[in-house]
Design a protein around this motif. Structure first.
Motif: not given
Length: 304
Positions: A31-44, A103-106, A172-183
């Motif tokens: 999960v953290i690798s995906r998030i870091l990859g998204t950050v790198r795509q958004a703002v290298p 699931l957050v997008r660049p 504005d954002v699709d709520p599915a893009e900013i969903v987290d998970f706890d369970t």
């Protein structure tokens, strides 16, 4: 414009059985690798800090970020934000991201940065019910630091305190893009969405999340989840129904072609029929390419 991003990964994950959520795998990546990859795509060029443990990052990824722990450890995301803000350099805008939001997008991160920069306010995603996601936000860095100083004691206090009394620039954002998970149940829902998304965008150079196998020249890469599902199903399929990696890639490419054509054909139905036709005629019958062309021609004529 200088950008800092901080990824918060210091929680105990109690509701997840104590397993470090940012370190679990989704779609072939943590999960953290995906998030870091998204950050790198958004703002290298962004300076990235992890507030918490870097468990789940590769050695190369961990070397590319700064890391700091909240004091004391496990004293909450607000304490993690404060620790990162003390350690990081000066910048114009700081992006704050929860470490369990894969699931957050660049393009959403870029929109948050623009909104914060233009308004001089914190910017956060707002869903169709008007609910803000405060752990996916962009802040003018100087304002963020002032707010932390005003709050003072951050240990075990709510992140929402940062926003108290402030106007927030909504994005504005699709709520599915900013969903987290706890369970575990929430994790499984996110995993299914990632599998569907990766299958739909396999081989798309704009999407850095699809983990693909080798594919024929010009064909889409096949997400590892698709191949894994094929392998799991192999024991239940009749003899002759097995498809090679290259054939799976060709079927995905065919489905994408149907999806993005001007027709109203269903890519799922078309791919299913092509697979059945090829399986039925594998011995001395139609090649996969011939089966795909035959199905498309038949369905196109049926629309006329």
């Amino acid at each position: 414009m200088s950008i800092t991003a901080m990824i918060l990964s210091g929680g105990r994950s109690r509701r997840f059985g104590g397993v470090h959520k940012p370190g679990v795998r989704l779609g072939g990546q943590t999960v953290i690798s995906r998030i870091l990859g998204t950050v790198r795509q958004a703002v290298p060029e962004a300076e990235v800090w992890v507030a918490g443990t870097t468990d789940g990052l590769t050695d190369a990824e961990a070397d590319s970020v700064g890391s700091v722990r909240e004091e004391p450890e496990f004293s909450g995301p607000l304490a993690g934000i404060e620790a990162a803000s003390r350690a990081m350099g000066d910048s114009e805008v700081t992006v704050i991201l929860a470490g369990d939001m894969p699931l957050v997008r660049p393009d959403h991160l870029r929109a948050l940065i623009v909104a914060s920069r233009e308004s001089g306010l914190p910017a956060a995603g707002v869903d169709d019910r008007g609910k803000f996601q405060y752990l996916c936000a962009a802040w003018p860095t100087a304002l963020l630091r002032r707010r932390l100083a005003d709050i003072g004691q951050t240990q075990d206090r709510a992140v929402k305190l940062l926003f108290s009394g402030l106007e927030v620039a909504p994005v504005d954002v699709d709520p599915a893009e900013i969903v987290d998970f706890d369970t575990r149940e929430e994790y499984e829902r996110v995993a299914r969405r990632i599998e569907a998304t990766d299958a739909d965008t396999a081989g798309d150079p704009r999407d850095g999340t699809a983990a693909g196998a080798d594919a024929p020249s010009g064909a889409r890469a096949v997400p590892e989840q698709v191949l894994r599902m094929r392998d799991l199903a192999a024991a239940e399929l009749p003899e002759g129904a097995w498809m090679t990696d290259d054939e799976v890639a060709a079927v995905l490419e065919f489905a994408s072609h149907i999806k993005h054509s001007d027709s109203s054909l269903s890519p799922v139905v078309a791919a299913f029929l092509a697979g059945r036709l090829h399986a039925a005629t594998r011995e001395g019958g139609a090649s996969l390419a011939e089966a795909l062309a035959h199905v498309e021609g038949t369905l196109t004529r049926s629309q006329g």
